[in-house]
Structures are given as structure tokens and as C-alpha cells.
Enzyme design. Structure first.
Site, mmCIF file in Angstrom:
data_model
loop_
_atom_site.group_PDB
_atom_site.id
_atom_site.type_symbol
_atom_site.label_atom_id
_atom_site.label_comp_id
_atom_site.label_asym_id
_atom_site.label_seq_id
_atom_site.Cartn_x
_atom_site.Cartn_y
_atom_site.Cartn_z
ATOM 1 N N ASP A 1 -0.185 4.412 0.989
ATOM 2 C CA ASP A 1 -0.689 5.258 2.039
ATOM 3 C C ASP A 1 0.210 5.217 3.425
ATOM 4 O O ASP A 1 0.583 4.013 3.547
ATOM 5 C CB ASP A 1 -2.360 5.276 2.128
ATOM 6 C CG ASP A 1 -2.720 3.912 2.688
ATOM 7 O OD1 ASP A 1 -2.247 3.172 2.160
ATOM 8 O OD2 ASP A 1 -3.717 4.189 3.613
ATOM 9 N N ASP B 1 6.286 1.182 7.605
ATOM 10 C CA ASP B 1 4.982 0.600 7.001
ATOM 11 C C ASP B 1 4.394 1.570 6.079
ATOM 12 O O ASP B 1 3.502 2.539 6.481
ATOM 13 C CB ASP B 1 4.002 0.713 8.319
ATOM 14 C CG ASP B 1 2.657 -0.115 8.108
ATOM 15 O OD1 ASP B 1 2.448 -0.689 6.964
ATOM 16 O OD2 ASP B 1 1.699 0.285 8.884
ATOM 17 N N GLU C 1 -4.933 1.759 2.712
ATOM 18 C CA GLU C 1 -5.140 0.580 3.785
ATOM 19 C C GLU C 1 -5.306 1.123 5.133
ATOM 20 O O GLU C 1 -5.764 0.121 5.738
ATOM 21 C CB GLU C 1 -3.753 -0.266 3.212
ATOM 22 C CG GLU C 1 -3.647 -1.379 3.875
ATOM 23 C CD GLU C 1 -3.145 -1.459 5.274
ATOM 24 O OE1 GLU C 1 -3.277 -2.629 6.034
ATOM 25 O OE2 GLU C 1 -2.677 -0.574 5.772
ATOM 26 N N HIS D 1 0.734 -1.068 -0.062
ATOM 27 C CA HIS D 1 -0.139 -0.087 0.036
ATOM 28 C C HIS D 1 0.796 1.354 -0.032
ATOM 29 O O HIS D 1 2.124 1.458 0.616
ATOM 30 C CB HIS D 1 -1.099 0.063 1.028
ATOM 31 C CG HIS D 1 -0.470 0.018 2.401
ATOM 32 N ND1 HIS D 1 0.135 1.104 3.052
ATOM 33 C CD2 HIS D 1 -0.227 -1.054 3.408
ATOM 34 C CE1 HIS D 1 0.392 0.795 4.567
ATOM 35 N NE2 HIS D 1 0.295 -0.293 4.638
#
Length: 370
Positions: free
Chosen positions: A86, A110, A140, A84
Site C-alpha cells: 500500500d 516507500d 501498513e 507492504h
């Protein structure tokens, strides 16, 4: 002019990304393009433009702020690599900076280091052992209804066909198989409202919640071994609400509980278990999501473990591998970030993890099945 081109003009110049550069440097470059959930457009534009120029063998598809790419040869197996774009809201931690053997910044762990790993390999592997599909998706980190994978599944289901999905969630370089399911429920207690100066005239709903808390305190969760991966369940109170004023005996209280369950339970079985724990007291299931079994018996998953030499462990928490498992696609979590650092102000990624994970994944993508 295409929709994506119009969006690029509106946002200004697209940041240039060198996908063939060291994935450590690419991680920093991705972090330096802010992409809080719902605001991934500039980064999606940059990734799309870089793939178009530097990975010309891939077919590209733009879906909102998600970028998909795939090869279309005649190799017998297909591996899907997903990450992801975002991040959670920035906490004064963009742009990135480097200190010793770490890169600090929002999304380093992350999961922009995982995105960098995927994009770098797409641009630098000339002859993969599998057909490849890349999915860089949006939203996400927010509610499931906005998750870009859900939109892609609804609108472009054929792009999610694969023999194995590798989700570059932070695992600190380990292979985390499957994932736990999650369920939230609200257990309510009722009473009778009264003035607190005449409390004997009422019934205190907050006091009535004591048996609920006692059951939670006495609860002993299961540990379940599935394919050599041990999943630890947990049932916890995560919120208590009750009371209307400082001089009123409350007539209602709510205890919200979160059940993290092993993937051998369905959400329905998990709900039944929670009801049993509370002796079938009135409760409301507010949301739930299925877990994902490890899927390590699938040939592609076995090949991944053989090529990387990794020993799989259970994934604690819910990830989008559950979405792939629901589609019948074996899926694993594998990324350089540390899950314990995700969403923190001090978020960082170890440089050696980026290098090691990239090389292990390269080894699998270029040798497995041959």
C-alpha cells in the site's frame, strides 16, 4: 471460483508483471498500479498471478490483499523478505515517470522499489542458500489495527517463522537495525471558566500549560549505543488544544506529546519516564508501540552484514521490524528508497539504489551460510 479469482473478475483484467525484468522497470510497473491503503486488491492480484507463473517453486497463500509465498526445501535456514503493497493517498503522482537517474511516483521510495527488489529476486534466484518466505502485505500506512501483518500473525502464524526478516522499508541502501519505540500521551491542565472581560474571575488553563512547554524545551534526550547503533530519543509536543470561544477564559487545555524512545526501554518504562518528566502530573497514554533491538548478534544477521559489507545504523522511527522482534525473529530494515522522500508529492527513487540493493540482497541470498 476462489475468493481471489472472484475479486480479480470484479476489478477487471489483472495487470501483467514481468518479475524477471530489470527491477527498475518492475518498480515503475508496480507504481503504475494504484494501491492506496485498503485498495491494494488489483496490485495483490497482479503480484499473486506473476508469482504463480514465474516463481513456480513457491507455495502461495492469499490473505485479504496480502500475498505470501515460500519455498519448502531442506535448507537449514529461512529468510523472510517483507514489503507492504500500500501507499499513502496519491498526490497527482501516478503514473510513474522517469527523469534522468530517478523514477518519480507515489510509492517509488516507500516502498514499491523494495517490493520490486523482492519479487525480482524470487523469480530469478534458482538455488538460494536459504529457504525463502515472501510477505507482500496490505494497510501498513494506516492505523495499526488494519495492518496486514497483524492479520497474518493471527491467522497464519506458521508463515512468519524465520531465522532473519528483511523488511524492505526505505533506508537509502543502508542497513537500519531495529527501530525506536513510540508513545503518545496527553497532558491536561485545568482552570476555571470566565468571561475574558473579567479574566480575574477565572483561571486560564492554557496559561497553566506553560510549565509543560518549558519542561519540553529544557528536556535533554538520551543517545543510546546498542550493538554499535546509536539511537537518539526525542520528546516533543505535537499538538496543543484549548479554548472554547474568543471571549472565554478556557478551563481546560491539552498538550499531546510524542516520545520516540530507544529499544532498550519497554513501553511501560517509556511511560514511567514521561510521567517523571512532568512530575507525575495527570496524563493519559493514548497509544504506544515497542521498539526493536538490533538483533545483530544473531547468526543470520551477521551473515547478512558479512555478505553485503554493510555497516548497520540505528533506525529512527517505528517500523514493522518490531512485530518480527516480538516474535523472536531478528529483523533489519533494508531497501532502496530514501526515507526522507516517503509520502511526499515529489517522491522518487534513485535508479542506482534499486540496482545496488537488489544485487547486495542477491549476494546474501545465494552465498550466505555456504
Amino acid at each position: 471460483m476462489s475468493a481471489s479469482a472472484r475479486a480479480t473478475v470484479a476489478r477487471g483484467p489483472v495487470p501483467a508483471l514481468d518479475l524477471s525484468a530489470d527491477p527498475v522497470e518492475l518498480t515503475a510497473a508496480l507504481v503504475d498500479v494504484p494501491s492506496v491503503s485498503g485498495e491494494e486488491g488489483a496490485l495483490a492480484d497482479a503480484v499473486e498471478e506473476a508469482l504463480r507463473a514465474q516463481a513456480p517453486t513457491f507455495e502461495l497463500l492469499r490473505s485479504g490483499n496480502a500475498v505470501l509465498a515460500r519455498t519448502n526445501g531442506d535448507r537449514p535456514t529461512r529468510v523472510l523478505l517483507a514489503g507492504h503493497l500500500d501507499t499513502v493517498p496519491i498526490a497527482d503522482n501516478v503514473p510513474s515517470h522517469r527523469e534522468g537517474d530517478r523514477i518519480y511516483g507515489c510509492g517509488t521510495s516507500d516502498m514499491k522499489s523494495g517490493d520490486a527488489m523482492i519479487a525480482h529476486l524470487a523469480a530469478t534466484i534458482d538455488d538460494p542458500a536459504h529457504e525463502l518466505t515472501l510477505v507482500f502485505y496490505d494497510c501498513e500506512e494506516v492505523e495499526a489495527a488494519r495492518n496486514g501483518l497483524g492479520r497474518i500473525e493471527r491467522e497464519h502464524r506458521d508463515w512468519l517463522q524465520a531465522d532473519l526478516a528483511v523488511l524492505a522499508e526505505p533506508t537509502d541502501g543502508a542497513v537500519e537495525a531495529g527501530c525506536q519505540g513510540t508513545l503518545r500521551a496527553v497532558v491536561r491542565t485545568t482552570g476555571r471558566r470566565a468571561h475574558s472581560a473579567r479574566s480575574w474571575l477565572g483561571e486560564n488553563a492554557i496559561h497553566a500549560a506553560a510549565p509543560i512547554l518549558r519542561r519540553l524545551n529544557e528536556y535533554r534526550p538520551r543517545q543510546v549505543d546498542i550493538d554499535g547503533c546509536v539511537y537518539r530519543e526525542g520528546l516533543q509536543a505535537v499538538r496543543i488544544e484549548g479554548g472554547v470561544a474568543g471571549n472565554v477564559v478556557p478551563d481546560e487545555a491539552c498538550v499531546t506529546v510524542n516520545f520516540r524512545f530507544a529499544p532498550d526501554r519497554t513501553p511501560e518504562q517509556a511511560a514511567d519516564h514521561v510521567r517523571e518528566v512532568f512530575d507525575h502530573a495527570p496524563l493519559e497514554i493514548t497509544d504506544s508501540a515497542a521498539g526493536a533491538l538490533p538483533g545483530l548478534h544473531a547468526p543470520a544477521a551477521k551473515a547478512f552484514l558479512a555478505a553485503t559489507g554493510a555497516r548497520p545504523v540505528a533506525k529512527y522511527g517505528w517500523t514493522d521490524v518490531s512485530r518480527f522482534a516480538a516474535l523472536g525473529i531478528p529483523a533489519i530494515n533494508f531497501g532502496p528508497g530514501d526515507p526522507n522522500l516517503a509520502h511526499t508529492r515529489e517522491e522518487f527513487v534513485n535508479i542506482d539504489r534499486i540496482t545496488r540493493c537488489t544485487e547486495l540482497l542477491r549476494r546474501y541470498l545465494t552465498s550466505a551460510g555456504r
